[in-house]
Structure formats: C-alpha cells, structure tokens
Write a protein that holds these residues in place. Structure first.
Motif, mmCIF file in Angstrom:
data_model
loop_
_atom_site.group_PDB
_atom_site.id
_atom_site.type_symbol
_atom_site.label_atom_id
_atom_site.label_comp_id
_atom_site.label_asym_id
_atom_site.label_seq_id
_atom_site.Cartn_x
_atom_site.Cartn_y
_atom_site.Cartn_z
ATOM 1 N N TYR A 56 97.485 43.673 18.509
ATOM 2 C CA TYR A 56 97.679 44.251 17.174
ATOM 3 C C TYR A 56 98.889 43.642 16.483
ATOM 4 N N THR A 57 100.022 43.588 17.182
ATOM 5 C CA THR A 57 101.254 43.140 16.541
ATOM 6 C C THR A 57 101.222 41.649 16.192
ATOM 7 N N LEU A 58 100.564 40.836 17.022
ATOM 8 C CA LEU A 58 100.538 39.396 16.745
ATOM 9 C C LEU A 58 99.678 39.056 15.534
ATOM 10 N N THR A 59 98.475 39.628 15.454
ATOM 11 C CA THR A 59 97.649 39.351 14.274
ATOM 12 C C THR A 59 98.271 40.003 13.045
ATOM 13 N N PHE A 60 98.878 41.151 13.236
ATOM 14 C CA PHE A 60 99.592 41.804 12.150
ATOM 15 C C PHE A 60 100.681 40.878 11.609
ATOM 16 N N ALA A 61 101.495 40.341 12.512
ATOM 17 C CA ALA A 61 102.595 39.457 12.099
ATOM 18 C C ALA A 61 102.076 38.171 11.485
ATOM 19 N N GLY A 62 101.074 37.557 12.135
ATOM 20 C CA GLY A 62 100.595 36.257 11.683
ATOM 21 C C GLY A 62 99.917 36.284 10.329
ATOM 22 N N PHE A 63 99.245 37.387 10.005
ATOM 23 C CA PHE A 63 98.496 37.454 8.748
ATOM 24 C C PHE A 63 99.222 38.256 7.671
ATOM 25 N N LEU A 64 100.422 38.778 7.986
ATOM 26 C CA LEU A 64 101.143 39.559 6.983
ATOM 27 C C LEU A 64 101.492 38.727 5.752
ATOM 28 N N MET A 65 101.949 37.495 5.967
ATOM 29 C CA MET A 65 102.296 36.664 4.818
ATOM 30 C C MET A 65 101.058 36.361 3.983
ATOM 31 N N LEU A 66 99.913 36.149 4.666
ATOM 32 C CA LEU A 66 98.665 35.925 3.949
ATOM 33 C C LEU A 66 98.308 37.164 3.129
ATOM 34 N N GLY A 67 98.502 38.349 3.736
ATOM 35 C CA GLY A 67 98.255 39.582 3.008
ATOM 36 C C GLY A 67 99.169 39.727 1.811
ATOM 37 N N GLY A 68 100.439 39.345 1.988
ATOM 38 C CA GLY A 68 101.376 39.416 0.871
ATOM 39 C C GLY A 68 100.998 38.491 -0.264
ATOM 40 N N ARG A 69 100.577 37.268 0.078
ATOM 41 C CA ARG A 69 100.162 36.320 -0.952
ATOM 42 C C ARG A 69 98.860 36.766 -1.611
ATOM 43 N N ALA A 70 97.942 37.345 -0.822
ATOM 44 C CA ALA A 70 96.687 37.852 -1.393
ATOM 45 C C ALA A 70 96.971 38.930 -2.430
ATOM 46 N N ALA A 71 97.955 39.790 -2.134
ATOM 47 C CA ALA A 71 98.322 40.827 -3.092
ATOM 48 C C ALA A 71 98.852 40.221 -4.387
ATOM 49 N N ASP A 72 99.651 39.161 -4.268
ATOM 50 C CA ASP A 72 100.194 38.499 -5.457
ATOM 51 C C ASP A 72 99.115 37.798 -6.264
ATOM 52 N N LEU A 73 98.168 37.156 -5.573
ATOM 53 C CA LEU A 73 97.203 36.288 -6.238
ATOM 54 C C LEU A 73 95.937 37.030 -6.674
ATOM 55 N N TRP A 74 95.482 37.983 -5.882
ATOM 56 C CA TRP A 74 94.198 38.634 -6.144
ATOM 57 C C TRP A 74 94.327 40.040 -6.708
ATOM 58 N N GLY A 75 95.546 40.565 -6.744
ATOM 59 C CA GLY A 75 95.739 41.920 -7.242
ATOM 60 C C GLY A 75 96.107 42.861 -6.115
ATOM 61 N N ARG A 76 97.129 43.655 -6.331
ATOM 62 C CA ARG A 76 97.662 44.482 -5.248
ATOM 63 C C ARG A 76 96.756 45.654 -4.902
ATOM 64 N N ARG A 77 96.153 46.265 -5.904
ATOM 65 C CA ARG A 77 95.306 47.422 -5.637
ATOM 66 C C ARG A 77 94.044 47.028 -4.882
ATOM 67 N N ARG A 78 93.388 45.958 -5.333
ATOM 68 C CA ARG A 78 92.153 45.552 -4.649
ATOM 69 C C ARG A 78 92.449 45.018 -3.246
ATOM 70 N N THR A 79 93.604 44.360 -3.073
ATOM 71 C CA THR A 79 93.996 43.907 -1.732
ATOM 72 C C THR A 79 94.284 45.112 -0.838
ATOM 73 N N PHE A 80 94.939 46.111 -1.383
ATOM 74 C CA PHE A 80 95.202 47.349 -0.650
ATOM 75 C C PHE A 80 93.894 47.955 -0.145
ATOM 76 N N LEU A 81 92.911 48.074 -1.009
ATOM 77 C CA LEU A 81 91.637 48.702 -0.642
ATOM 78 C C LEU A 81 90.877 47.862 0.386
ATOM 79 N N ALA A 82 90.931 46.528 0.254
ATOM 80 C CA ALA A 82 90.247 45.664 1.222
ATOM 81 C C ALA A 82 90.890 45.785 2.599
ATOM 82 N N GLY A 83 92.220 45.762 2.649
ATOM 83 C CA GLY A 83 92.910 45.909 3.928
ATOM 84 C C GLY A 83 92.665 47.265 4.560
ATOM 85 N N LEU A 84 92.652 48.309 3.741
ATOM 86 C CA LEU A 84 92.416 49.661 4.247
ATOM 87 C C LEU A 84 91.017 49.787 4.848
#
Length: 500
Positions: A56-84
């Motif tokens: 859990y922690t390794l994939t969490f750490a490795g993809f967190l930056m990707l998640g952060g960039r996805a929020a910036d580029l694709w929209g924070r609300r829709r990224t939030f809902l996709a991750g959830l």
C-alpha cells in the motif's frame, strides 16, 4: 418553471476532503492490529506481513506525484472522485481476498487509489479557501485528521477484528467512500478546460514506484541473504538503477515531468519534505512494532491492543489542534523543530525502558503521549512549509510531494527497522528466550525511529526563518504570514466557485 441548481452547504467541501484524507491515512495503520489474524487466515510469512503494509505505502508513494499532477491538469474535483472510486473498490476486493497474493495485490491497487485521492484533498482546500484565516482553519482541520488518522486506524482495526473479522478493516471503507462521494458531488464542478490537456508522466510514476519497491525488497531480503551477498547487491543495484532512470527521464526527456526538479529550488519545500521523510519513517515504524509488541509479547487481544493506542491518537489530535494556533505565534521553523523533538523524546524513552511484562501506565503511557503529541504538532507546519509560496499550477504537485515523501520514508524506514529488529531477535532468541528477544528487536526499532526524528528536528533548522511567521513586518510594513503569502501566490478561486 426552471429549477435552481443546488448549492453545496458551506461545510461540504471541508468535510469531504478531511474525511477522505482521514480514510487514506487510516488505511496505513488499520491493518496493523489485524496482521496476526491475516497471517493465520491466509498463511502469510513474516516478510509477507510486511508487504501487506508496504504494498500500500509503496504504490501510494510512487503514484502520489502523478495524482497531484492529475489534479492540476485534469481538475481537482474529478480527480478526487476518480481516486475515491478506485480506493473504495480495491478496499472491497481486499476484504474478499482468499490468498496472500490476492490481498497484497489489492492493497497495492488500493494504494494507487489513495495516491490519486490524497493530493486532491489538500489542493482542493488550498485552491478554494482564499481568506488567510479560513485557509489556516481548513488546513488545521486537514492536519488534525491526518495526525489522528493513524492512531484511530489502529483502534478501529482492533475493534473490527475483535468484534467482527479482519476483513472488516477493509470493508469499512466501502460505506464511508460512498458517503464521501455523495458529499463531493454536491460541490461545484471543475471548470472546463479548452483543448486537449497535457499528458501525464506515467513512465515517471512507474519507474519511481518500481525503483522504490525493488529497493525495499532488497532491504527486506537481507533477513535471509547478507548485505554483501550477490542477490542483495544485485537487488539493491537494480533499485538504484531504476531510480536513476527516473531522475534522467524527469530532467531530460519528460515533456510534463512527474516531478519538475526545479521545484526543489524552493528551500522551504525541500527542507519540509526532508523532515517529512523522518516523520514518516518514525510513524510507520512505531505503529508497526508497538502493535506487534502488544500482541506478541504482552499477549493482548486485538481490541486491547487497539485501546492501548488511544493515548497516541488523543495526544496527536490535541497536538494538531494546538499546532494550528501555535504556528501563528512561533512560526513554521520553530514548530517543526519542537514537534519532532517531543516525538523523538517519547520514542527514545520507550527504546531504553521497553521490557516484557511491564506495566502499561507506568512505562508506556507517558512516552506514547509524548510521541503522539509531537507528531500532532508537526503536521500543520509540515504542510505549510511544503506548500509555502508554491504557484497555483504546482499546488497539486506540492501536495502530492509532501504526502509521497512521508510514505517513502515510512516504507524504507519500516524495511530498515524490520531488518534490524529481526536480525537482533534472531541473535538473542537462544540465550534470552523469545519474549525478551522480540522485545530487544522492537526496542532497537524504536531507537532507530527516535534517532531519525532527532535528525529531522535538526534538519528543520535549515528552513528560512520567515517561513510561517505571521505578523512579522519588514521595512516596508508587509506581512510575511504564510497563509497570506501562499494565498497571494496561489490566487485561488473562492470557496464555492466553479474554478478549480
């Protein structure tokens, strides 16, 4: 007759973001108390138990930056809902696991969902709360949930495992995830972007995640293969090569790099993230080994072990509440020295006094309160230092980075501590017996965690002195409040606007 669009209650965004962050942090530790039951039900080895946590922690750490960039580029609300959605679905799959491999795979996928979700929680708050006072209160609430989530996770894991079954430590996310999704859908949608958005750096996410995973695998493998063996050297070398490939890809070839290395030119961000690594390592290690000590040495039930963690959660909660007010008086740097210092004192106290059969109130209660309180004090200045002055197009990146460094510190730190503890226990077991040998190993892990926090305390001294010191007025009479500085830099949309 026209229907008026529904408007979200003022509290909807804050409650949704804090609950989602709480859920993500909760799942780092909620499995800890259930590990012995998972081992018995699925036939997991000692190394396999570590991977239930580290997958859990390794994939969490490795993809967190990707998640952060996805929020910036694709929209924070829709990224939030996709991750959830991904996080909730994988929690369900993990609860249904019929083998160790199934569980570890589900936990790894769950970590990806958490990595997409977590940065969006922080960047939504920083982008939609414009008033400095409101933003500080929102970040304070977010910090409180982050600080207390780990301890509450252990308590919740104990209650669910004792009263229901270990599977419910994962099933519990399903109704919570559905409620959070319903709440977030009430908030304003993301602004529509014109044209095709930039591509995400998936190659960067894969190389950094695989590099960290191989590195941790090599460290964990030293239990059976010495550090100087060909297998260990080859594994560690492969991990280093993958991380080097990640660095070269990011700096030379990536069009939209996962981590623009220029971001580290901000001293406050770099130092805050370095301190975060030590906090993550200490937090993960302390929870993991304290849970094992309480159940394997003291022979406590999962429920009793979970209750024994309650002082950490309460003191972390109190520390985080105090921290939101204290940081306005003493500044980010001073508080990021104070918090890890107090937490280190608690861990070093435990490391030097831990013994089998000792009284919990007399020997563990005060050190655990110090540890929890110190960690709670650290969360608000950690978040403020890491996001101070970051431009709006990198808000998600900064949010993902501070979360990622905590998880990287936790995964690598846990691997190092587990290796050291296992090695010492193996050497002592014949002469001292299993309970004493296990205790010696766990005490060594607490010592390593405490020394790491002490190093983080010293690192915090390198933060710029003006970072997070409100009401400081220079020659021009301008304020250097971190909230106002961040607000001016981010220029976010007001709460309730449709702009992301």
């Amino acid at each position: 007759m026209s229907l008026k669009p529904r408007t979200a209650p003022p509290w909807a965004l804050l409650v949704a973001c804090c609950t989602a962050q709480f859920m993500v942090i909760l799942d780092v530790t909620i499995v800890n108390v259930a590990l012995p039951q998972m081992r018995d039900a699925l036939g997991l080895s000692t190394n396999g138990l570590q991977w239930v946590v580290n997958a859990y922690t390794l994939t969490f750490a490795g993809f967190l930056m990707l998640g952060g960039r996805a929020a910036d580029l694709w929209g924070r609300r829709r990224t939030f809902l996709a991750g959830l959605a991904l996080f909730t679905a994988c929690s369900l799959m993990g609860g249904l696991a019929q083998s160790g491999a199934w569980l570890v795979t589900a936990r790894a996928a769950q970590g990806v969902g958490g990595a997409v979700l977590a940065p969006a929680t922080l960047s939504l708050l920083t982008s939609r709360y414009t008033d400095p006072h409101e933003r500080r209160r929102a970040l304070g609430a977010w910090s409180v949930t982050s600080a207390s989530g780990a301890a509450v996770g252990v308590l919740a894991g104990g209650v669910l495992t004792d009263l229901l079954d270990w599977r419910w430590v994962l099933f519990v996310n399903v109704p919570i995830g559905a409620a959070v999704a319903a709440l977030m859908l009430l908030t304003p949608a993301d602004a529509r972007r014109k044209g095709a958005g930039p591509r995400l750096d998936v190659v960067g996410a894969l190389t950094v995640t695989s590099g960290l995973a191989v590195l941790v695998y090599g460290i964990v493998g030293t239990n059976g293969h010495p550090w100087g063996s060909a297998r260990t050297l080859a594994t560690l070398g492969a991990g280093v090569v993958l991380l080097a490939v990640f660095a070269v890809t990011e700096t030379r070839f990536a069009t939209n790099p996962l981590v623009p290395f220029s971001v580290f030119r901000r001293r406050s961000l770099s130092v805050a993230n370095a301190v975060t690594v030590t906090i993550g390592a200490a937090n993960f290690g302390a929870y993991y080994f304290l849970s094992l000590y309480l159940q394997q040495v003291e022979r406590n039930s999962p429920l009793r072990a979970g209750l024994d963690f309650l002082p950490i959660g309460l003191s972390a909660f109190a520390g985080a509440l105090l921290g939101t007010r204290l940081v306005t008086r003493i500044g980010v740097r001073n508080q990021l020295v104070l918090g890890p210092g107090v937490a280190a004192a608690g861990l070093l106290w435990m490391a030097t006094t831990l013994a089998p059969g000792q009284s919990y109130p007399a020997h563990l209660l005060v050190p655990l309160i110090l540890f929890g309180g110190g960690i709670g004090l650290s969360f608000t200045p950690m978040a403020m230092g890491a996001t101070h002055g970051v431009p709006p197009d990198q808000a998600g990146l900064a949010s993902g980075l501070v979360n990622a460094t905590r998880q990287v510190g936790g995964a690598v730190g846990l691997a190092v501590m587990a290796t050291a503890a296992t090695s010492l226990t193996t050497r002592h077991v014949r002469a001292d017996g299993l309970p004493r040998a296990l205790t010696d190993g766990y005490a060594l892990a607490f010592l390593i965690a405490g020394l790491g926090l002490a190093a983080g305390m010293l690192l915090a001294l390198a933060l710029p002195s003006a970072t997070g010191r409100p009401q400081e007025t220079g020659a021009t009479g301008g304020s250097t409040s971190p909230a106002s500085a961040s607000s001016a830099a981010d220029a976010p949309a007001p709460l309730g606007s449709s702009r992301d």
